[in-house]
Design a protein around this motif. Structure first.
Motif, PDB file in Angstrom:
ATOM      1  N   VAL A  16      -6.514  -3.322  11.919  1.00  0.00           N
ATOM      2  CA  VAL A  16      -5.131  -2.908  12.172  1.00  0.00           C
ATOM      3  C   VAL A  16      -4.992  -2.553  13.647  1.00  0.00           C
ATOM      4  O   VAL A  16      -5.475  -1.498  14.080  1.00  0.00           O
ATOM      5  N   PRO A  17      -4.370  -3.403  14.426  1.00  0.00           N
ATOM      6  CA  PRO A  17      -4.205  -3.105  15.853  1.00  0.00           C
ATOM      7  C   PRO A  17      -3.510  -1.768  16.080  1.00  0.00           C
ATOM      8  O   PRO A  17      -2.499  -1.457  15.444  1.00  0.00           O
ATOM      9  N   GLY A  18      -4.081  -0.970  16.963  1.00  0.00           N
ATOM     10  CA  GLY A  18      -3.489   0.319  17.293  1.00  0.00           C
ATOM     11  C   GLY A  18      -3.919   1.465  16.401  1.00  0.00           C
ATOM     12  O   GLY A  18      -3.585   2.622  16.687  1.00  0.00           O
ATOM     13  N   LEU A  19      -4.656   1.165  15.333  1.00  0.00           N
ATOM     14  CA  LEU A  19      -5.112   2.225  14.441  1.00  0.00           C
ATOM     15  C   LEU A  19      -6.297   2.949  15.078  1.00  0.00           C
ATOM     16  O   LEU A  19      -7.325   2.340  15.382  1.00  0.00           O
ATOM     17  N   SER A  20      -6.130   4.250  15.286  1.00  0.00           N
ATOM     18  CA  SER A  20      -7.194   5.071  15.868  1.00  0.00           C
ATOM     19  C   SER A  20      -7.474   6.235  14.932  1.00  0.00           C
ATOM     20  O   SER A  20      -6.801   7.277  14.985  1.00  0.00           O
ATOM     21  N   PRO A  21      -8.453   6.078  14.033  1.00  0.00           N
ATOM     22  CA  PRO A  21      -8.743   7.151  13.072  1.00  0.00           C
ATOM     23  C   PRO A  21      -9.201   8.423  13.769  1.00  0.00           C
ATOM     24  O   PRO A  21      -9.981   8.389  14.723  1.00  0.00           O
ATOM     25  N   ALA A  37     -13.095   4.166   1.894  1.00  0.00           N
ATOM     26  CA  ALA A  37     -12.915   5.398   2.663  1.00  0.00           C
ATOM     27  C   ALA A  37     -11.429   5.647   2.869  1.00  0.00           C
ATOM     28  O   ALA A  37     -10.614   4.718   2.850  1.00  0.00           O
ATOM     29  N   LEU A  38     -11.078   6.908   3.035  1.00  0.00           N
ATOM     30  CA  LEU A  38      -9.727   7.316   3.415  1.00  0.00           C
ATOM     31  C   LEU A  38      -9.746   7.735   4.877  1.00  0.00           C
ATOM     32  O   LEU A  38     -10.633   8.492   5.297  1.00  0.00           O
ATOM     33  N   GLY A  44      -1.059  11.605  11.674  1.00  0.00           N
ATOM     34  CA  GLY A  44      -1.159  12.193  10.339  1.00  0.00           C
ATOM     35  C   GLY A  44      -1.014  11.186   9.220  1.00  0.00           C
ATOM     36  O   GLY A  44      -1.098  11.548   8.037  1.00  0.00           O
ATOM     37  N   LYS A  45      -0.798   9.915   9.558  1.00  0.00           N
ATOM     38  CA  LYS A  45      -0.670   8.884   8.524  1.00  0.00           C
ATOM     39  C   LYS A  45      -2.038   8.554   7.956  1.00  0.00           C
ATOM     40  O   LYS A  45      -3.036   8.518   8.678  1.00  0.00           O
ATOM     41  N   GLN A  46      -2.069   8.293   6.649  1.00  0.00           N
ATOM     42  CA  GLN A  46      -3.330   8.002   5.974  1.00  0.00           C
ATOM     43  C   GLN A  46      -3.444   6.513   5.644  1.00  0.00           C
ATOM     44  O   GLN A  46      -2.442   5.825   5.431  1.00  0.00           O
ATOM     45  N   TRP A  47      -4.688   6.048   5.591  1.00  0.00           N
ATOM     46  CA  TRP A  47      -4.990   4.653   5.309  1.00  0.00           C
ATOM     47  C   TRP A  47      -6.185   4.597   4.366  1.00  0.00           C
ATOM     48  O   TRP A  47      -7.007   5.509   4.345  1.00  0.00           O
ATOM     49  N   ARG A  48      -6.257   3.513   3.615  1.00  0.00           N
ATOM     50  CA  ARG A  48      -7.436   3.307   2.758  1.00  0.00           C
ATOM     51  C   ARG A  48      -8.096   1.995   3.148  1.00  0.00           C
ATOM     52  O   ARG A  48      -7.404   0.984   3.330  1.00  0.00           O
ATOM     53  N   VAL A  49      -9.411   2.019   3.266  1.00  0.00           N
ATOM     54  CA  VAL A  49     -10.152   0.814   3.606  1.00  0.00           C
ATOM     55  C   VAL A  49     -11.115   0.498   2.465  1.00  0.00           C
ATOM     56  O   VAL A  49     -11.762   1.405   1.915  1.00  0.00           O
ATOM     57  N   PHE A  98     -10.439  -4.971   3.727  1.00  0.00           N
ATOM     58  CA  PHE A  98      -8.993  -4.788   3.652  1.00  0.00           C
ATOM     59  C   PHE A  98      -8.619  -3.345   3.958  1.00  0.00           C
ATOM     60  O   PHE A  98      -9.303  -2.411   3.524  1.00  0.00           O
ATOM     61  N   VAL A  99      -7.505  -3.192   4.669  1.00  0.00           N
ATOM     62  CA  VAL A  99      -6.967  -1.865   4.962  1.00  0.00           C
ATOM     63  C   VAL A  99      -5.567  -1.779   4.368  1.00  0.00           C
ATOM     64  O   VAL A  99      -4.747  -2.684   4.553  1.00  0.00           O
ATOM     65  N   TYR A 100      -5.314  -0.696   3.659  1.00  0.00           N
ATOM     66  CA  TYR A 100      -4.044  -0.499   2.963  1.00  0.00           C
ATOM     67  C   TYR A 100      -3.337   0.725   3.536  1.00  0.00           C
ATOM     68  O   TYR A 100      -3.983   1.725   3.884  1.00  0.00           O
ATOM     69  N   SER A 101      -2.004   0.647   3.592  1.00  0.00           N
ATOM     70  CA  SER A 101      -1.224   1.845   3.892  1.00  0.00           C
ATOM     71  C   SER A 101      -1.411   2.815   2.735  1.00  0.00           C
ATOM     72  O   SER A 101      -1.120   2.476   1.585  1.00  0.00           O
ATOM     73  N   HIS A 102      -1.902   3.981   3.040  1.00  0.00           N
ATOM     74  CA  HIS A 102      -2.227   4.926   1.965  1.00  0.00           C
ATOM     75  C   HIS A 102      -0.967   5.549   1.384  1.00  0.00           C
ATOM     76  O   HIS A 102      -0.009   5.845   2.104  1.00  0.00           O
ATOM     77  N   ILE A 103      -0.952   5.719   0.081  1.00  0.00           N
ATOM     78  CA  ILE A 103       0.167   6.343  -0.626  1.00  0.00           C
ATOM     79  C   ILE A 103      -0.207   7.780  -0.953  1.00  0.00           C
ATOM     80  O   ILE A 103      -1.308   8.045  -1.465  1.00  0.00           O
ATOM     81  N   GLU A 104       0.698   8.692  -0.639  1.00  0.00           N
ATOM     82  CA  GLU A 104       0.441  10.096  -0.935  1.00  0.00           C
ATOM     83  C   GLU A 104       0.225  10.278  -2.440  1.00  0.00           C
ATOM     84  O   GLU A 104       0.916   9.694  -3.256  1.00  0.00           O
ATOM     85  N   GLY A 105      -0.708  11.105  -2.767  1.00  0.00           N
ATOM     86  CA  GLY A 105      -1.042  11.349  -4.168  1.00  0.00           C
ATOM     87  C   GLY A 105      -2.535  11.549  -4.295  1.00  0.00           C
ATOM     88  O   GLY A 105      -3.294  11.354  -3.335  1.00  0.00           O
ATOM     89  N   SER A 106      -2.966  11.929  -5.453  1.00  0.00           N
ATOM     90  CA  SER A 106      -4.393  12.187  -5.671  1.00  0.00           C
ATOM     91  C   SER A 106      -4.807  11.685  -7.047  1.00  0.00           C
ATOM     92  O   SER A 106      -3.974  11.536  -7.942  1.00  0.00           O
ATOM     93  N   THR A 107      -6.081  11.400  -7.167  1.00  0.00           N
ATOM     94  CA  THR A 107      -6.619  10.989  -8.460  1.00  0.00           C
ATOM     95  C   THR A 107      -7.161  12.221  -9.185  1.00  0.00           C
ATOM     96  O   THR A 107      -7.457  13.248  -8.576  1.00  0.00           O
TER      97      THR A 107
END
Length: 380
Positions: A16-21, A37-38, A44-49, A98-107
């Motif tokens: 993801v260009p510009g993504l700096s964890p 990983a999260l 403050g935006k979250q991502w899942r890989v 794959f990297v996904y835009s993370h959705i707020e919520g928990s398991t």
């Protein structure tokens, strides 16, 4: 090669260009197939890989990409939950991460879901129903498999034959599964769109509701019971009942009388499938784990059968001593996982799931035990 969360974060930056964890943590996933990983970035935006561990897992992620692209804005708007978006991918050798835009919520764990109350159980049932109400064209347009009922049964028979050739399946389980697969009436159902991998790690919750469903690697048209198999691992039969009841209330299709029986069978048979996969991957830990769970299942079934037989003997003795017209305690083999239930005494009519004109629960015990009264089965 096992990757650390920091290595997964580096892969996400490349995808993801510009993504700096700025932070990273491990995330629950299927350990035989994926590393996850999260991440959190500076805003403050979250991502899942998700990184596949082998070629088969990589193909599943490629399939998920097809699925998520098939979820048009119109389809997404009709669902009562959110579906992830793929933000980017990166290929390392033959495998693509794959990297996904993370959705707020928990398991939550399955036990926590079961303890979450009636409304949460109904949320889960309605969410499964929404998936099964999706149009079959969604699957065909994504060029994914579609199976009719007889094809589902034949595929299971083929898988049973494959498992039997390993010589590692307890003989009583082989007989039990063969008996269920030969019961043609059990396999009369209307195929639906199914998620194919629903379990607690793929349900995201927020404010006591199912806010998102993830893990769309196994979408197909097939047996709706497959999306209930994960519930076999709960010891809370009331929770399973609530999920199923809400599901039925939200479906427009005809009732499937044997859905929970097939779901229990799928949960059991998953142990054999897990062992076959372990053999294919050469993973001794998977093989040993599957064999141990099958031995436990076999022992539990034997103990349950002995309990039913003992109760039947007591029943017969009580028939001799009890005056006519007096209610007796019976053992009822229900359609839920882990459900040999003691009922009575009562003068009420039989439970609703025994159709009028059918045999009484007492005379059906031994037949139902083959495919219905199933012990708790852990998810591999």
């Amino acid at each position: 090669m096992k990757r650390s969360p920091m290595e997964l974060a580096a892969l996400a930056s490349a995808a993801v260009p510009g993504l700096s964890p700025t932070g990273v943590s491990g995330a629950p996933d299927d350990p035989a197939d994926f590393e996850s990983a999260l991440l959190i970035d500076g805003s403050g935006k979250q991502w899942r890989v998700r990184a596949p561990r082998h070629a088969e897992a990589s193909m599943r992620l490629e399939t998920e990409l097809q699925v998520l692209r098939a979820f048009t804005p119109g389809v997404r708007a009709e669902l009562p939950f959110l579906v992830p978006h793929v933000a980017g991918t990166v290929r390392i050798g033959d495998l693509r991460t794959f990297v996904y835009s993370h959705i707020e919520g928990s398991t939550r764990s399955l036990d926590d879901l079961a303890a979450g109350g009636r409304e949460l159980a109904r949320e889960i049932g309605r969410s499964i129903a929404a998936i099964h109400e999706l149009p079959r064209t969604l699957v065909s347009e994504a060029d994914l498999p579609a199976y009719e009922a007889n094809e589902v049964r034949q595929r299971r028979l083929n898988e049973l034959d494959q498992a039997a050739t390993t010589g590692r399946i307890p003989s009583d389980l082989l007989r039990r599964w063969e008996h269920a697969l030969e019961d043609v009436s059990l396999w009369r159902f209307n195929p639906t769109v199914i998620h194919g991998d629903i379990h607690e790690d793929n349900l995201l919750l927020a404010a006591g509701r199912v806010c998102a469903v993830t893990g769309w690697t196994d979408l197909s048209v097939g047996d709706p019971a497959d999306d209930f198999a994960w519930l076999a691992a709960t010891q809370d039969a009331h929770f399973s009942d609530e999920v199923h009841a809400a599901y039925l209330g939200a479906r427009t299709d005809a009732t499937d009388d044997h859905l929970l029986r097939r779901a229990s069978l799928a949960a059991e048979f998953a142990l054999a499938q897990w062992m076959v996969r372990g053999l294919a991957l050469g993973d001794e830990d998977m093989i040993e784990e599957a064999e141990e769970m099958m031995r436990t299942l076999s022992a539990d079934l034997a103990a349950e059968e002995a309990a039913v037989a003992a109760a039947a003997e007591d029943d017969s003795a009580e028939d001799v001593e009890t005056p006519s017209g007096t209610s007796r305690i019976i053992i009822e083999a229900d359609n839920r996982p882990g459900s040999t239930r003691i009922s009575g005494p009562s003068n009420t009519e039989p439970p609703a799931h025994h159709a009028p004109g059918t045999e009484s629960p007492a005379t059906q015990d031994q037949e139902n035990l083959e495919t219905s009264a199933l012990p708790v089965v852990p998810r591999p």
